[in-house]
Design a protein around this motif. Structure first.
Motif, PDB file in Angstrom:
ATOM      1  N   ALA A  36       0.866  -1.180   0.000  1.00  0.00           N
ATOM      2  CA  ALA A  36       0.000   0.000   0.000  1.00  0.00           C
ATOM      3  C   ALA A  36       0.905   1.233   0.000  1.00  0.00           C
ATOM      4  O   ALA A  36       1.753   1.381   0.864  1.00  0.00           O
ATOM      5  CB  ALA A  36      -0.879  -0.002   1.236  1.00  0.00           C
ATOM      6  N   VAL A  37       0.731   2.066  -1.024  1.00  0.00           N
ATOM      7  CA  VAL A  37       1.637   3.198  -1.191  1.00  0.00           C
ATOM      8  C   VAL A  37       0.906   4.510  -0.917  1.00  0.00           C
ATOM      9  O   VAL A  37      -0.208   4.720  -1.389  1.00  0.00           O
ATOM     10  CB  VAL A  37       2.206   3.233  -2.628  1.00  0.00           C
ATOM     11  N   VAL A  38       1.526   5.362  -0.138  1.00  0.00           N
ATOM     12  CA  VAL A  38       1.027   6.720   0.060  1.00  0.00           C
ATOM     13  C   VAL A  38       2.123   7.671  -0.408  1.00  0.00           C
ATOM     14  O   VAL A  38       3.250   7.598   0.062  1.00  0.00           O
ATOM     15  CB  VAL A  38       0.714   7.005   1.549  1.00  0.00           C
ATOM     16  N   GLU A  39       1.783   8.528  -1.364  1.00  0.00           N
ATOM     17  CA  GLU A  39       2.767   9.506  -1.835  1.00  0.00           C
ATOM     18  C   GLU A  39       2.307  10.900  -1.435  1.00  0.00           C
ATOM     19  O   GLU A  39       1.140  11.249  -1.625  1.00  0.00           O
ATOM     20  CB  GLU A  39       2.899   9.428  -3.352  1.00  0.00           C
ATOM     21  N   ILE A  40       3.219  11.676  -0.894  1.00  0.00           N
ATOM     22  CA  ILE A  40       2.911  13.070  -0.600  1.00  0.00           C
ATOM     23  C   ILE A  40       3.920  13.917  -1.367  1.00  0.00           C
ATOM     24  O   ILE A  40       5.117  13.867  -1.111  1.00  0.00           O
ATOM     25  CB  ILE A  40       2.951  13.340   0.916  1.00  0.00           C
ATOM     26  N   GLU A  41       3.375  14.646  -2.336  1.00  0.00           N
ATOM     27  CA  GLU A  41       4.228  15.300  -3.313  1.00  0.00           C
ATOM     28  C   GLU A  41       3.970  16.799  -3.267  1.00  0.00           C
ATOM     29  O   GLU A  41       2.819  17.229  -3.205  1.00  0.00           O
ATOM     30  CB  GLU A  41       3.832  14.730  -4.686  1.00  0.00           C
ATOM     31  N   ASP A  42       5.039  17.594  -3.263  1.00  0.00           N
ATOM     32  CA  ASP A  42       4.813  19.045  -3.321  1.00  0.00           C
ATOM     33  C   ASP A  42       5.572  19.646  -4.488  1.00  0.00           C
ATOM     34  O   ASP A  42       6.486  19.030  -5.027  1.00  0.00           O
ATOM     35  CB  ASP A  42       5.225  19.708  -2.007  1.00  0.00           C
ATOM     36  N   THR A  43       5.150  20.845  -4.866  1.00  0.00           N
ATOM     37  CA  THR A  43       5.819  21.527  -5.980  1.00  0.00           C
ATOM     38  C   THR A  43       6.713  22.625  -5.420  1.00  0.00           C
ATOM     39  O   THR A  43       6.823  23.704  -5.993  1.00  0.00           O
ATOM     40  CB  THR A  43       4.790  22.132  -6.945  1.00  0.00           C
ATOM     41  N   GLY A  44       7.338  22.351  -4.300  1.00  0.00           N
ATOM     42  CA  GLY A  44       8.117  23.366  -3.606  1.00  0.00           C
ATOM     43  C   GLY A  44       9.553  23.474  -4.063  1.00  0.00           C
ATOM     44  O   GLY A  44       9.878  23.107  -5.195  1.00  0.00           O
ATOM     45  N   LYS A  45      10.402  23.927  -3.140  1.00  0.00           N
ATOM     46  CA  LYS A  45      11.769  24.250  -3.549  1.00  0.00           C
ATOM     47  C   LYS A  45      12.668  23.019  -3.686  1.00  0.00           C
ATOM     48  O   LYS A  45      13.767  23.112  -4.192  1.00  0.00           O
ATOM     49  CB  LYS A  45      12.370  25.246  -2.564  1.00  0.00           C
ATOM     50  N   GLY A  46      12.224  21.863  -3.212  1.00  0.00           N
ATOM     51  CA  GLY A  46      13.022  20.645  -3.367  1.00  0.00           C
ATOM     52  C   GLY A  46      14.175  20.566  -2.381  1.00  0.00           C
ATOM     53  O   GLY A  46      14.443  21.500  -1.642  1.00  0.00           O
ATOM     54  N   ILE A  47      14.837  19.423  -2.413  1.00  0.00           N
ATOM     55  CA  ILE A  47      15.957  19.192  -1.497  1.00  0.00           C
ATOM     56  C   ILE A  47      17.215  18.977  -2.333  1.00  0.00           C
ATOM     57  O   ILE A  47      17.209  18.156  -3.252  1.00  0.00           O
ATOM     58  CB  ILE A  47      15.710  17.925  -0.642  1.00  0.00           C
ATOM     59  N   PRO A  48      18.290  19.733  -2.052  1.00  0.00           N
ATOM     60  CA  PRO A  48      19.526  19.522  -2.820  1.00  0.00           C
ATOM     61  C   PRO A  48      20.015  18.087  -2.683  1.00  0.00           C
ATOM     62  O   PRO A  48      19.861  17.467  -1.629  1.00  0.00           O
ATOM     63  CB  PRO A  48      20.523  20.478  -2.155  1.00  0.00           C
ATOM     64  N   GLU A  49      20.608  17.582  -3.789  1.00  0.00           N
ATOM     65  CA  GLU A  49      20.978  16.174  -3.838  1.00  0.00           C
ATOM     66  C   GLU A  49      21.918  15.775  -2.717  1.00  0.00           C
ATOM     67  O   GLU A  49      21.816  14.669  -2.159  1.00  0.00           O
ATOM     68  CB  GLU A  49      21.625  15.898  -5.193  1.00  0.00           C
ATOM     69  N   ASP A  50      22.844  16.660  -2.359  1.00  0.00           N
ATOM     70  CA  ASP A  50      23.840  16.270  -1.357  1.00  0.00           C
ATOM     71  C   ASP A  50      23.238  16.176   0.044  1.00  0.00           C
ATOM     72  O   ASP A  50      23.833  15.597   0.941  1.00  0.00           O
ATOM     73  CB  ASP A  50      25.032  17.239  -1.374  1.00  0.00           C
ATOM     74  N   LEU A  51      22.053  16.734   0.224  1.00  0.00           N
ATOM     75  CA  LEU A  51      21.425  16.644   1.547  1.00  0.00           C
ATOM     76  C   LEU A  51      20.497  15.436   1.673  1.00  0.00           C
ATOM     77  O   LEU A  51      20.144  15.024   2.772  1.00  0.00           O
ATOM     78  CB  LEU A  51      20.623  17.915   1.847  1.00  0.00           C
ATOM     79  N   LEU A  52      20.122  14.876   0.505  1.00  0.00           N
ATOM     80  CA  LEU A  52      19.144  13.771   0.522  1.00  0.00           C
ATOM     81  C   LEU A  52      19.519  12.614   1.451  1.00  0.00           C
ATOM     82  O   LEU A  52      18.666  12.099   2.167  1.00  0.00           O
ATOM     83  CB  LEU A  52      18.903  13.249  -0.892  1.00  0.00           C
TER      84      LEU A  52
END
Lengths: 127, 417
Positions: free
Chosen positions: B345-361
């Motif tokens: 069962a998948v729940v996705e919460i998606e925003d169109t915001g500023k995003g997260i820089p790759e090195d912080l992921l």
């Protein structure tokens, strides 16, 4: 004016006792006795027979639950209601009531505002 | 080292002995070519170049030269026969006996056809070379078996190594979390007492100061707020370090999401934000602790709202999927919660915001990691979410691109799994 309720506060934090005593007495509805040690608190309870006891759990020497057990075991003090003040449970666990009853015991999570504690005392004493 | 082992795993045809020639196609070509050479060579010599030698008049005629030529050529081409046999013996052991017998019989036939009788030693010779081929095949087989054994043990070692590594990582993570938990809950308890004193003291001042100017009242308000904030952090920490039993019940995920969105909906920051829900027609049910799961959703939603300070869209998608490939928490390793083919069962919460820089992921699920300005986040929200989902035997992942948005994906165990 109704008679003031007599509260016994047993907590090893002297500063907290000072402020709590002052704030409670400032409401004009309570007389507060203070003890910073569990064993002395028991003695005071037996002598003064307060209407309610506010009891810290984590104390050096005799811990709060030992004090409570002792008080409940002795007929002279067995009927005095006790509210435990503790930093162990969080407000979120206690919920909106700010006081929780678990196994016949009442708990309040520190830090507590005067307003909350007054409401809790009134609820227990039914005044 | 790892990489070379993986390469080995990709090529399961271990019966092919790897030698000087590695390409399977080239091996096949060489073999076919040598067989072709033998058969056509033999055919040509026997039927085209030297048709039926007259054996009776062999020595009284000038044909003796022809016969000698034939014999020398025959010796040459029968030796040629060894080449495909040996190669097959080394490369394709299983079919060697058929090929050896075929080529041997062909050789006997040719000799008999050419001479009208069998030269002494022909059959013995064929027998010897079939035997020789068989021995070579046996040796080659042993070698391949040994190699296979080595490969197998290498594979076993590799998977054991991977499993150990996962287990070790998990242990380290658990140990780290436990240590953080012990430390922080100890600290938290110790801090709450002085916090209580501060709160009481400020209230005392608030009640007793006879002449309160505006600045004084404002200060008292600020101190109270600070105490509140500190307490909130402590509550988060205590929650983080606590190992309460979860109360699992049947939870309708969409219902829970709706209730949670309604909770967050009063937030003033939500004015310019549109929340789109993509739910399936059928209800999606999970075994979960309702309050805990709700807390995860609240954390993710409030993060999304924070990321959308200039407005935008939050998409909440719910659906079932089937685990199709090995990945995060999917597979047969210790610590995997889903097997290939399992329903998720998948729940996705998606925003169109500023995003997260790759090195912080890689860090975002670490406790106390935050990019929010001081006082806005405790850095425990996502790690708490991670912890909670993990205790549900699920996983949480993130996909993000700077200036495009972030997507948090929660994979949960469906109720009937």
């Amino acid at each position: 004016m109704a008679e003031k309720s007599r509260i016994l506060l047993i907590d090893d934090e002297k500063d907290l006792c000072f402020f709590l005593k002052t704030n409670l007495e400032n409401t004009g509805e309570f007389d507060v006795l203070v003890s910073n040690r569990g064993d002395k608190g028991i003695k005071l309870a037996q002598e003064e027979k307060p209407d309610l006891i506010l009891l810290d759990i984590l104390m050096p020497g005799m811990a709060g639950d030992e004090v409570a057990e002792f008080l409940l075991d002795h007929p002279a003090t067995a009927k005095i209601p006790i509210i435990f003040l503790t930093s162990m449970v969080t407000k979120e666990e206690i919920g909106d009531d700010s006081m929780k009853e678990r196994g016949g015991r009442r708990f309040m999570a520190k830090p507590i505002t005067t307003e909350e504690i007054v409401a809790a005392i009134k609820k227990v004493l039914e005044i | 080292m790892n990489i070379s082992i993986r390469k080995g795993l990709c090529c399961p045809k271990v019966f092919m002995t790897e030698g000087f020639i590695k390409s399977k196609g080239l091996k096949r070509a060489i073999l076919l070519f040598t067989i072709f050479l033998c058969v056509t060579g033999g055919y040509y010599l026997t039927f085209a170049k030297f048709p039926k030698i007259d054996y009776v008049h062999l020595y009284s005629h000038q044909e003796s030269n022809t016969l000698l030529n034939y014999f020398s050529l025959q010796i040459l081409y029968t030796n040629l026969f060894y080449i495909p046999i040996i190669l097959t013996a080394i490369w394709y052991r299983k079919i060697i006996i058929h090929l050896a017998i075929f080529l041997g019989l062909f050789h006997i036939y040719l000799t008999y056809y050419a001479l009208g009788f069998l030269v002494i030693g022909t059959i013995e010779r064929v027998a010897i070379f079939v035997l020789l081929a068989y021995v070579v095949a046996l040796i080659s087989d042993e070698k391949a078996k040994e190699e296979m054994k080595v490969r197998r043990s290498e594979e076993d070692l590799n998977s054991a190594y991977n499993e150990l590594k996962v287990a070790q990582d998990q242990l380290m993570q658990n140990e780290k979390m436990a240590a953080i938990g012990r430390l922080t809950s100890g600290v938290a308890h110790q801090i709450r007492n002085p916090l209580g004193i501060i709160l009481m003291g400020v209230e005392y001042l608030d009640n007793t100061l006879s002449e309160k100017d505006e600045k004084c009242a404002e200060s008292i308000k600020i101190i109270k707020q600070a105490v509140d904030r500190a307490n909130k952090i402590i509550v988060d920490i205590l929650q983080f370090s606590r190992k309460d039993e979860l109360k699992f019940e049947s939870v309708d995920v969409c219902e829970l999401l709706d209730a949670t969105i309604n909770l967050v909906d009063h937030n003033e920051n939500l004015k310019n934000i549109k929340i789109n829900r993509n739910y399936p027609k059928e209800p999606i049910k999970c075994k979960a602790d309702k309050n805990m799961l709700q807390q995860v959703v609240i954390n993710l939603l409030s993060n999304a709202v924070d990321a959308l300070q200039e407005g935008g869209e939050i998409k909440v998608n719910v659906f079932y999927k089937f685990a199709s490939k090995v990945g995060n928490k999917v597979g047969k390793r210790t610590g995997d919660y889903f097997k290939i083919g399992d329903k998720i069962a998948v729940v996705e919460i998606e925003d169109t915001g500023k995003g997260i820089p790759e090195d912080l992921l890689p860090n975002i699920f670490e406790p106390f990691f935050t990019t929010k300005e001081t006082g806005k986040g405790t850095g425990l929200g996502l790690s708490l979410a991670h912890l909670i989902i993990d205790r549900h035997r699920g996983s949480i992942e993130v996909e993000s691109e700077v200036n495009k948005g972030s997507k948090f994906i929660i994979n949960l165990q469906p109720e009937n799994n």
